[in-house]
Design a protein around this motif. Structure first.
Motif: not given
Lengths: 157, 421
Positions: B188-204
């Motif tokens: 939910y972080a603005p702008l880069i939220g989805k990217e952070i999640q993807f990099v943290l999880l390394g997957d969807a």
């Protein structure tokens, strides 16, 4: 012989430019290596589930049923000869919503959705997305989680 | 002189070996006077982190409550038990849970080490937070200690992140759903939220990649950062003049009679130091030697911390729920207790509860020493001059605790309100 102003300033100016250039070079390489590290840790290929998958023959889903395929995280809705796939991943924080009497309910933070996935309560910000459903040549139903369709879009089988 | 009593060199060397060895390792004998006490602190690698002398106030248990030291000792316990646990752990979705069962069943002291690791981790989160409260309520963040407060806030965040990444590793139901919820908050972080999640999880979604990533963060990246930050934190304590303490009474302030000197036509430097105003020796020496005073205090805190953790680990087992079932989240799915306040806020609004409000709170926390520039009330608990600042901070703390209590005890299935009574 008197030293002119130009002769004094020239070497200083050169040093200054060299200093400036090397600072830019060093800073630039630091930024570059930071960026390349980020590029490195962001995976290019994932090893998880494919977004497109087969869920079986249309007859596996009798009319009037709502069957939740939890591993695939979709709920298959069959109404007469119409078929659709609704996501069961809560739009709030990614828990799997369960099927309730009125539609869907999320166990994590209490979001509630109606039969079509519209939010009726709780903190969910968006309705549950509908995914594209198609009939494969071998007669099996295929769901593509990569493509969302407007709610209410059914496949006739 | 007499050759009769002379021993062969080798024999004498052998006879003196123990004492020579000892004195080559420890350069000073056990100190018996002040000079030796200072040189013991000064020349020993492990002791030279201490100043030779510390202010008496540093050793008042009621002032510091030993919270910073307890945090450090819990961290040391976590490193030792964590490294031991690494010998048996495999960060794989198919093996991780079995390894947990092995710790319980076959590994000698396995369950005990896991208990120690778990309770120390919970303890560290709590104690680091209490340490932050202590520093605030005693006004210890004021000049010149502003930056060390910022390092402290970073240490709190790192501790929370350490705990969060460790939470996934057992790969049980609790772990899986807590991480699912936690990483979705990041999205939910603005702008880069989805990217952070993807990099943290390394997957969807949370899976093998996420487990591996959290493992690397937990055992390598975050501990290194934490050690670095702790080192800076400690170094700054020394450089910022030791622990904060009450200001001196006004009577002791040194005044220089400048106007008397200024009337003269010429005067030397000695004109300033003449009279009863010599700097040296006109303040009472309120410091004590680190050896043995500070050392004994630290030893006491260490023994106390270790004993509490040992007793807790003997009495209570670290929880382990059923293995991960990606199809059925437990109902209700709850995060670890220190994130339940966050989860409660998230149940009202994902963005404001998970990103907005916590972001603002951390920002304010970091800015505290730069917003509050007054110099009063340092070194005393709940100083009257700091009534406003302390009230605001206390309100924040109480609100957080209330949210945690609601999230822990008053939330049932589907996050509905339930009464625990």
């Amino acid at each position: 012989m008197p030293v002119t102003q130009k002769q004094v300033e020239e070497p200083v100016g050169r040093r200054r430019i060299l200093l400036w250039l090397s600072s830019v070079g060093l800073f630039g390489s630091a930024v570059l290596s930071a960026v390349s590290n980020l590029v490195f840790i962001k995976p290019r290929a994932t090893y998880g589930q494919p977004t497109r998958f087969s869920i079986g023959k249309p007859d596996d889903f009798p009319s009037g049923t709502r069957i939740s395929l939890d591993v695939k995280r979709v709920c298959v809705v069959r109404d007469g000869n119409k078929l659709a796939a609704i996501s069961t991943t809560c739009t709030h924080l990614g828990c799997i919503v369960g099927i309730s009497d009125t539609g869907f309910a999320c166990p994590c933070h209490g979001s509630r959705y109606d039969q079509d996935g519209n939010v009726t309560g709780g903190p969910a910000p968006k309705p549950l997305p509908w995914y594209k459903v198609s009939l494969a040549p071998n007669g099996e139903v295929e769901v593509d989680k990569g493509i969302q369709v407007p709610p209410g879009t059914y496949l006739n089988v | 002189m007499s050759t009769a009593t002379k021993e062969p060199g080798v024999i004498r060397a052998l006879r003196d070996l123990p004492s020579n060895l000892w004195s080559s390792i420890f350069r000073n004998p056990l100190p018996s006077n002040d000079l030796e006490r200072s040189s013991t602190s000064f020349t020993n690698f492990f002791l030279h982190i201490h100043p030779v002398k510390v202010h008496k106030n540093t050793l008042r248990p009621i002032y510091t409550l030993g919270l910073g030291l307890i945090s450090l000792f819990l961290f040391l316990i976590l490193i030792v038990t964590g490294v031991l646990l690494m010998f048996y752990y495999v960060p794989s979705t198919t093996q991780a849970y079995d390894r947990m069962l092995d710790l319980r069943g076959t590994v000698a002291f396995g369950i005990f080490l896991r208990n120690m690791h778990r309770w120390s981790a919970h303890g560290m989160v709590a104690v680091v937070f209490l340490h932050l409260c202590r520093v605030f309520f005693t006004g210890a963040y004021k000049k010149p200690r502003e930056f060390n407060w910022v390092i402290g806030v970073v240490l709190l965040l790192l501790t929370l992140f350490m705990s969060f990444t460790g939470y996934l590793l057992p790969w049980d139901q609790l772990a899986f759903w807590a991480i699912t919820v936690g990483t979705s908050i990041a999205a939910y972080a603005p702008l880069i939220g989805k990217e952070i999640q993807f990099v943290l999880l390394g997957d969807a979604t949370v899976g093998q990649e996420a487990l591996l990533r959290f493992y690397v963060l937990h055992v390598a990246v975050l501990p290194s950062l934490l050690v670095l930050m702790i080192a800076i934190h400690f170094w700054r304590i020394r450089k910022d003049g030791g622990l904060s303490r009450p200001e001196r009474p006004a009577a002791e302030v040194v005044k220089v009679r400048v106007e008397a000197a200024a009337t003269k036509r010429t005067f030397g430097l000695q004109g300033f130091v003449r009279g009863p105003f010599t700097k040296v020796g006109n303040v009472p020496d309120e410091s004590v030697f680190s050896w043995p005073n500070l050392l004994l205090a630290e030893l006491f805190v260490f023994v106390l911390t270790l004993s509490v953790i040992l007793v807790l680990s003997l009495l209570f087992n670290a929880p382990l729920e059923e293995p991960v079932n990606v199809m059925h989240p437990p109902n209700p799915a709850k995060a670890p207790w220190y994130f339940l306040g966050l989860q409660e806020m998230v149940s009202y609004s994902a963005f404001w509860g998970g990103v907005g409000v916590p972001g603002i709170m951390v920002g304010l926390l970091i800015l505290v020493p730069y917003l509050d520039r007054t110099a009063h009330g340092v070194g005393r608990w709940f100083a009257r001059e700091r009534l406003l600042a302390n009230t605001i901070f206390l309100t924040m703390v109480v609100l957080n605790v209330i949210f945690i209590i609601i999230g822990t005890f008053f939330r049932g299935p589907n996050w509905d309100f339930v009464s625990p009574f």
